[in-house]
Design a protein around this motif. Structure first.
Motif, PDB file in Angstrom:
ATOM      1  N   THR A 172      61.536  83.510  34.097  1.00  0.00           N
ATOM      2  CA  THR A 172      62.417  82.816  33.141  1.00  0.00           C
ATOM      3  C   THR A 172      63.846  82.688  33.660  1.00  0.00           C
ATOM      4  OG1 THR A 172      62.732  84.884  31.930  1.00  0.00           O
ATOM      5  CG2 THR A 172      61.108  83.358  31.051  1.00  0.00           C
ATOM      6  N   GLU A 173      64.285  83.649  34.453  1.00  0.00           N
ATOM      7  CA  GLU A 173      65.642  83.594  35.009  1.00  0.00           C
ATOM      8  C   GLU A 173      65.801  82.368  35.917  1.00  0.00           C
ATOM      9  OE1 GLU A 173      68.465  86.345  37.849  1.00  0.00           O
ATOM     10  OE2 GLU A 173      66.895  87.343  36.690  1.00  0.00           O
ATOM     11  N   THR A 174      64.795  82.119  36.756  1.00  0.00           N
ATOM     12  CA  THR A 174      64.818  80.954  37.646  1.00  0.00           C
ATOM     13  C   THR A 174      64.747  79.668  36.834  1.00  0.00           C
ATOM     14  OG1 THR A 174      63.747  82.237  39.399  1.00  0.00           O
ATOM     15  CG2 THR A 174      63.662  79.840  39.607  1.00  0.00           C
ATOM     16  N   LEU A 175      63.888  79.627  35.833  1.00  0.00           N
ATOM     17  CA  LEU A 175      63.772  78.446  34.963  1.00  0.00           C
ATOM     18  C   LEU A 175      65.119  78.136  34.313  1.00  0.00           C
ATOM     19  CD1 LEU A 175      62.054  76.263  33.527  1.00  0.00           C
ATOM     20  CD2 LEU A 175      61.594  77.974  31.755  1.00  0.00           C
ATOM     21  N   ALA A 176      65.760  79.165  33.768  1.00  0.00           N
ATOM     22  CA  ALA A 176      67.056  78.982  33.112  1.00  0.00           C
ATOM     23  C   ALA A 176      68.101  78.448  34.092  1.00  0.00           C
ATOM     24  CB  ALA A 176      67.528  80.298  32.502  1.00  0.00           C
ATOM     25  N   ALA A 177      68.130  78.999  35.302  1.00  0.00           N
ATOM     26  CA  ALA A 177      69.117  78.588  36.308  1.00  0.00           C
ATOM     27  C   ALA A 177      68.908  77.139  36.752  1.00  0.00           C
ATOM     28  CB  ALA A 177      69.074  79.530  37.506  1.00  0.00           C
ATOM     29  N   VAL A 178      67.646  76.753  36.950  1.00  0.00           N
ATOM     30  CA  VAL A 178      67.350  75.382  37.377  1.00  0.00           C
ATOM     31  C   VAL A 178      67.674  74.397  36.257  1.00  0.00           C
ATOM     32  CG1 VAL A 178      65.500  73.777  38.030  1.00  0.00           C
ATOM     33  CG2 VAL A 178      65.627  76.023  39.107  1.00  0.00           C
ATOM     34  N   MET A 179      67.256  74.706  35.038  1.00  0.00           N
ATOM     35  CA  MET A 179      67.458  73.776  33.932  1.00  0.00           C
ATOM     36  C   MET A 179      68.922  73.675  33.503  1.00  0.00           C
ATOM     37  SD  MET A 179      64.562  72.507  33.995  1.00  0.00           S
ATOM     38  CE  MET A 179      65.038  71.167  32.921  1.00  0.00           C
ATOM     39  N   SER A 180      69.730  74.690  33.829  1.00  0.00           N
ATOM     40  CA  SER A 180      71.156  74.630  33.489  1.00  0.00           C
ATOM     41  C   SER A 180      71.974  73.992  34.619  1.00  0.00           C
ATOM     42  CB  SER A 180      71.689  76.034  33.205  1.00  0.00           C
ATOM     43  OG  SER A 180      71.719  76.778  34.411  1.00  0.00           O
ATOM     44  N   GLY A 181      71.312  73.756  35.758  1.00  0.00           N
ATOM     45  CA  GLY A 181      72.008  73.144  36.887  1.00  0.00           C
ATOM     46  C   GLY A 181      72.671  74.153  37.811  1.00  0.00           C
ATOM     47  N   GLU A 182      72.546  75.445  37.505  1.00  0.00           N
ATOM     48  CA  GLU A 182      73.143  76.491  38.349  1.00  0.00           C
ATOM     49  C   GLU A 182      72.407  76.629  39.682  1.00  0.00           C
ATOM     50  OE1 GLU A 182      73.523  80.295  36.302  1.00  0.00           O
ATOM     51  OE2 GLU A 182      73.777  79.189  34.431  1.00  0.00           O
ATOM     52  N   LEU A 183      71.123  76.301  39.667  1.00  0.00           N
ATOM     53  CA  LEU A 183      70.289  76.444  40.859  1.00  0.00           C
ATOM     54  C   LEU A 183      69.551  75.136  41.091  1.00  0.00           C
ATOM     55  CD1 LEU A 183      68.984  78.332  43.031  1.00  0.00           C
ATOM     56  CD2 LEU A 183      67.324  78.988  41.289  1.00  0.00           C
ATOM     57  N   ASP A 184      69.595  74.647  42.315  1.00  0.00           N
ATOM     58  CA  ASP A 184      68.887  73.427  42.674  1.00  0.00           C
ATOM     59  C   ASP A 184      67.392  73.742  42.769  1.00  0.00           C
ATOM     60  OD1 ASP A 184      68.827  70.619  43.835  1.00  0.00           O
ATOM     61  OD2 ASP A 184      67.912  71.768  45.465  1.00  0.00           O
ATOM     62  N   GLY A 185      66.573  72.941  42.076  1.00  0.00           N
ATOM     63  CA  GLY A 185      65.136  73.179  42.034  1.00  0.00           C
ATOM     64  C   GLY A 185      64.488  73.165  43.405  1.00  0.00           C
ATOM     65  N   MET A 186      64.908  72.227  44.260  1.00  0.00           N
ATOM     66  CA  MET A 186      64.326  72.145  45.602  1.00  0.00           C
ATOM     67  C   MET A 186      64.702  73.379  46.424  1.00  0.00           C
ATOM     68  SD  MET A 186      62.248  70.554  47.453  1.00  0.00           S
ATOM     69  CE  MET A 186      61.958  68.994  46.681  1.00  0.00           C
ATOM     70  N   GLN A 187      65.945  73.829  46.255  1.00  0.00           N
ATOM     71  CA  GLN A 187      66.410  75.044  46.943  1.00  0.00           C
ATOM     72  C   GLN A 187      65.580  76.247  46.477  1.00  0.00           C
ATOM     73  OE1 GLN A 187      70.577  75.458  46.166  1.00  0.00           O
ATOM     74  NE2 GLN A 187      71.082  75.792  48.308  1.00  0.00           N
ATOM     75  N   ALA A 188      65.378  76.344  45.173  1.00  0.00           N
ATOM     76  CA  ALA A 188      64.600  77.452  44.609  1.00  0.00           C
ATOM     77  C   ALA A 188      63.176  77.428  45.158  1.00  0.00           C
ATOM     78  CB  ALA A 188      64.593  77.369  43.086  1.00  0.00           C
ATOM     79  N   PHE A 189      62.617  76.223  45.304  1.00  0.00           N
ATOM     80  CA  PHE A 189      61.270  76.069  45.853  1.00  0.00           C
ATOM     81  C   PHE A 189      61.244  76.550  47.311  1.00  0.00           C
ATOM     82  CE2 PHE A 189      58.127  73.393  48.103  1.00  0.00           C
ATOM     83  CZ  PHE A 189      56.976  73.816  47.451  1.00  0.00           C
ATOM     84  N   MET A 190      62.235  76.126  48.087  1.00  0.00           N
ATOM     85  CA  MET A 190      62.315  76.502  49.505  1.00  0.00           C
ATOM     86  C   MET A 190      62.517  78.012  49.669  1.00  0.00           C
ATOM     87  SD  MET A 190      61.707  73.809  50.977  1.00  0.00           S
ATOM     88  CE  MET A 190      62.243  72.603  52.141  1.00  0.00           C
ATOM     89  N   GLN A 191      63.199  78.643  48.701  1.00  0.00           N
ATOM     90  CA  GLN A 191      63.446  80.087  48.753  1.00  0.00           C
ATOM     91  C   GLN A 191      62.257  80.892  48.220  1.00  0.00           C
ATOM     92  OE1 GLN A 191      66.989  80.467  46.366  1.00  0.00           O
ATOM     93  NE2 GLN A 191      68.325  79.610  47.943  1.00  0.00           N
ATOM     94  N   GLY A 192      61.243  80.186  47.734  1.00  0.00           N
ATOM     95  CA  GLY A 192      60.064  80.866  47.213  1.00  0.00           C
ATOM     96  C   GLY A 192      60.211  81.341  45.780  1.00  0.00           C
TER      97      GLY A 192
END
Length: 104
Positions: free
Chosen positions: A64-84
């Motif tokens: 949920t932490e990753t979901l929240a970060a991606v949906m709020s724009g704090e974390l780029d989804g593609m970056q999160a995917f590349m980081q596993g």
């Protein structure tokens, strides 16, 4: 930790009908630390459901932490995917449109 339902409710409120266009898709979210949810986008509308869909277009697995970060724009989804931090199965290109359809 963010509550998954709160994240999804905020996401649904930000649904951009124009960005979704004629998309017909099911986004399955398998959350490591919360119940699974799926979002159906069809005919310019979106609907949030609890559980698993039988035939998801794309399945995204994360916490949920990753979901929240991606949906709020704090974390780029593609970056999160590349980081596993996000695992994807199915139409992965569709997953890249999530932040367009649900802008932060």
């Amino acid at each position: 930790m963010s509550d998954a339902k709160t994240i999804f409710d905020a996401m649904i409120k930000r649904f951009d009908q124009e960005a979704a266009g004629d998309m017909d898709a099911v986004f399955q979210f398998e959350l490591d630390d919360a119940e699974d949810h799926y979002v159906m986008v069809s005919n310019g509308e979106c609907q949030l459901n609890l559980g698993e869909h039988d035939d998801a277009t794309v399945t995204l697995s994360m916490d949920t932490e990753t979901l929240a970060a991606v949906m709020s724009g704090e974390l780029d989804g593609m970056q999160a995917f590349m980081q596993g931090k996000i695992r994807a199965d199915g139409d992965i290109m569709l997953a890249t449109k999530l932040t367009e359809i649900f802008p932060s």
